[in-house]
Design a protein around this motif. Structure first.
Motif, PDB file in Angstrom:
ATOM      1  N   SER A 186      37.318  35.426  39.153  1.00 58.87           N
ATOM      2  CA  SER A 186      37.833  35.323  40.519  1.00 58.87           C
ATOM      3  C   SER A 186      39.181  34.611  40.527  1.00 58.87           C
ATOM      4  O   SER A 186      40.103  35.005  41.259  1.00 58.87           O
ATOM      5  CB  SER A 186      36.841  34.574  41.415  1.00 58.87           C
ATOM      6  OG  SER A 186      35.669  35.322  41.604  1.00 58.87           O
ATOM      7  N   CYS A 189      41.819  37.131  39.211  1.00 60.49           N
ATOM      8  CA  CYS A 189      42.119  38.203  40.168  1.00 60.49           C
ATOM      9  C   CYS A 189      42.885  37.682  41.378  1.00 60.49           C
ATOM     10  O   CYS A 189      43.854  38.315  41.827  1.00 60.49           O
ATOM     11  CB  CYS A 189      40.827  38.880  40.621  1.00 60.49           C
ATOM     12  SG  CYS A 189      40.010  39.851  39.341  1.00 60.49           S
ATOM     13  N   GLN A 190      42.469  36.537  41.906  1.00 59.12           N
ATOM     14  CA  GLN A 190      43.133  36.020  43.099  1.00 59.12           C
ATOM     15  C   GLN A 190      44.517  35.478  42.779  1.00 59.12           C
ATOM     16  O   GLN A 190      45.461  35.677  43.549  1.00 59.12           O
ATOM     17  CB  GLN A 190      42.270  34.941  43.757  1.00 59.12           C
ATOM     18  CG  GLN A 190      41.004  35.506  44.396  1.00 59.12           C
ATOM     19  CD  GLN A 190      40.293  34.508  45.291  1.00 59.12           C
ATOM     20  OE1 GLN A 190      40.921  33.659  45.925  1.00 59.12           O
ATOM     21  NE2 GLN A 190      38.977  34.604  45.372  1.00 59.12           N
ATOM     22  N   GLN A 199      37.145  41.928  43.050  1.00 60.54           N
ATOM     23  CA  GLN A 199      36.993  40.693  43.815  1.00 60.54           C
ATOM     24  C   GLN A 199      35.867  40.829  44.842  1.00 60.54           C
ATOM     25  O   GLN A 199      35.061  39.911  45.019  1.00 60.54           O
ATOM     26  CB  GLN A 199      38.302  40.349  44.531  1.00 60.54           C
ATOM     27  CG  GLN A 199      39.428  39.914  43.611  1.00 60.54           C
ATOM     28  CD  GLN A 199      40.631  39.395  44.376  1.00 60.54           C
ATOM     29  OE1 GLN A 199      40.496  38.554  45.259  1.00 60.54           O
ATOM     30  NE2 GLN A 199      41.808  39.903  44.062  1.00 60.54           N
ATOM     31  N   LYS A 203      32.283  38.808  44.860  1.00 56.25           N
ATOM     32  CA  LYS A 203      31.882  38.023  46.040  1.00 56.25           C
ATOM     33  C   LYS A 203      30.450  38.358  46.441  1.00 56.25           C
ATOM     34  O   LYS A 203      29.645  37.459  46.708  1.00 56.25           O
ATOM     35  CB  LYS A 203      32.831  38.287  47.200  1.00 56.25           C
ATOM     36  CG  LYS A 203      32.459  37.526  48.468  1.00 56.25           C
ATOM     37  CD  LYS A 203      33.389  37.850  49.618  1.00 56.25           C
ATOM     38  CE  LYS A 203      33.013  37.045  50.864  1.00 56.25           C
ATOM     39  NZ  LYS A 203      31.622  37.321  51.306  1.00 56.25           N
TER      40      LYS A 203
END
Length: 321
Positions: A186, A189-190, A199, A203
Motif C-alpha cells: 500500500s 502504490c500510494q 490498492q 483495501k
C-alpha cells in the motif's frame, strides 16, 4: 432437558433453544460486520494497473509479480486449508464460530479470485510458480506448516491443536506475512500513485483480514483463559514459526544484488520491524486473557479494537506518505 449441537451428537438446535443466538458474542459480531461489508472482486477495474505494470522497470515488475504471486498462492492455500477449523467448531458445538468461519472461507476465496483477476488483467497468464518456489521458507510454511497444523484438527480438534492452528494461520500467515506485505505494498502504490485497482483490492482484503485476525486472537484468548497451560502452546508455536516467517520476508529480497537498491526502495528492515511490533502486541492481548472469566472473554471486543487501532496507525502513516 440438556440438548447438544456437537457434530455427531445432535439432540437439538441452538437457534431453537431459549434465547436463540447471542448476537453480542464476539463471533456473531464479526459475522454481522462481515455481512455489511460485501464486495465483489469482479467489480474492480485493473485497466490502469496493466498500464502501470507495463511502464515498470524489469526489476520493479519482477518484485511486483513476485509479491502478488506470494499473496495469491497464500490466499489459495488458506481457502483450501481452513475447512478443518470449521469442523472443529462444529465438534465443539460453537455455532457462532462455525457461522463466522463459513464467512471467513468465503472471503479468502474472494481474495484468491481478486489476485487471479489482477494477473489476468495485467497479462500475466503463464506459469508463475518460479516466483515462489525458490523461497524455501515460503514453501515450508504454505505446503507443510499451514496444511499440517490445520488438518491436524480433523483427527484431533483439541484446544491445543486449535491454538497451534490459529497461531500458524492467523498470527503467522495472516498477521506476520500477509498484513505486513499488504501494508508495504500500500505504501508503494500510494507513494508512487500507481495500480489503483491493486490498492482497492488490498483495501477490501485488509477490511476482511482485520476481522480474521481478531477472531484468531479471540480464539487463543478463550483457550488460554480456560486452561493457563495453553499460553505455553501459543508461545511454543510462535517460536517454531518465527524464523521461517522472517525467512519468507528476507527471501523476497535475496533475489536482488547485494548493495543495490531494492525496487521501489522497499526496506526489508522496516517490514520486519512492522511485523514484529504487531506480533508482540497481539501476543500481549492473548496473554492478558490468562485467568480471565470465560463469560467476559466471549463478549470482549478487545481483539477487534486492537486490529482497528493497527488500521488507524497504518492509515496515519500512509497519509503522511
Amino acid at each position: 432437558m440438556t440438548r447438544s449441537i456437537e457434530h455427531g451428537k445432535r439432540t437439538g438446535f441452538a437457534t431453537l433453544g431459549t434465547g436463540g443466538l447471542n448476537f453480542d458474542s464476539f463471533p456473531m459480531r464479526l459475522f454481522s460486520k462481515g455481512n455489511a461489508k460485501h464486495w465483489n472482486p469482479a467489480d474492480i477495474d485493473f485497466t490502469q494497473d496493466a498500464r502501470d505494470v507495463a511502464a515498470m522497470t524489469d526489476a520493479e515488475r519482477d518484485m511486483t509479480v513476485s509479491l502478488a504471486a506470494q499473496f495469491m498462492a497464500g490466499e489459495e492455500s488458506v481457502t483450501q486449508d481452513l475447512q478443518p477449523f470449521v469442523a472443529a467448531m462444529a465438534a465443539e458445538g460453537r455455532l457462532a464460530d462455525e457461522m463466522y468461519l463459513t464467512q471467513f472461507v468465503f472471503e479468502e476465496a474472494k481474495h484468491t479470485e481478486g489476485f487471479r483477476r489482477w494477473f489476468d488483467a495485467v497479462g500475466m497468464t503463464g506459469d508463475l510458480h518460479g516466483h515462489i518456489e525458490d523461497n524455501e521458507h515460503y514453501m515450508q510454511i504454505f505446503t507443510d506448516e499451514l496444511p499440517n497444523s490445520l488438518y491436524a484438527l480433523a483427527l484431533d480438534p483439541s484446544p491445543r491443536n486449535q491454538v497451534r492452528a490459529s497461531v500458524t494461520y492467523n498470527h503467522i500467515v495472516e498477521g506476520t506475512l500477509a498484513l505486513t506485505g499488504y501494508f508495504a505494498w500500500s505504501k508503494v502504490c500510494q507513494s508512487r500513485g500507481i495500480m489503483p485497482g491493486m490498492q482497492q483490492l488490498i483495501k477490501h482484503i485488509g477490511d476482511d483480514e482485520r476481522r480474521h485476525m481478531a477472531w484468531g486472537t479471540f480464539t487463543c484468548r478463550r483457550h488460554v483463559a480456560a486452561d493457563d497451560s495453553l499460553w505455553d502452546a501459543v508461545d511454543e508455536r510462535m517460536q517454531e514459526l518465527l524464523v521461517p516467517a522472517m525467512g519468507v520476508v528476507t527471501g523476497t529480497f535475496e533475489r536482488y544484488e547485494e548493495g543495490e537498491p531494492t525496487p521501489f526502495d522497499v526496506d526489508m528492515n522496516e517490514m520486519a520491524e512492522y511485523a514484529m511490533d504487531k506480533i508482540g502486541r497481539r501476543l500481549g492481548a492473548i496473554e492478558s486473557a490468562r485467568g480471565a472469566d470465560l463469560r467476559v472473554i466471549d463478549v470482549d471486543a478487545a481483539p477487534e479494537a486492537l486490529e482497528e487501532r493497527f488500521h488507524a496507525e497504518d492509515q496515519a502513516e500512509l497519509a503522511a506518505v
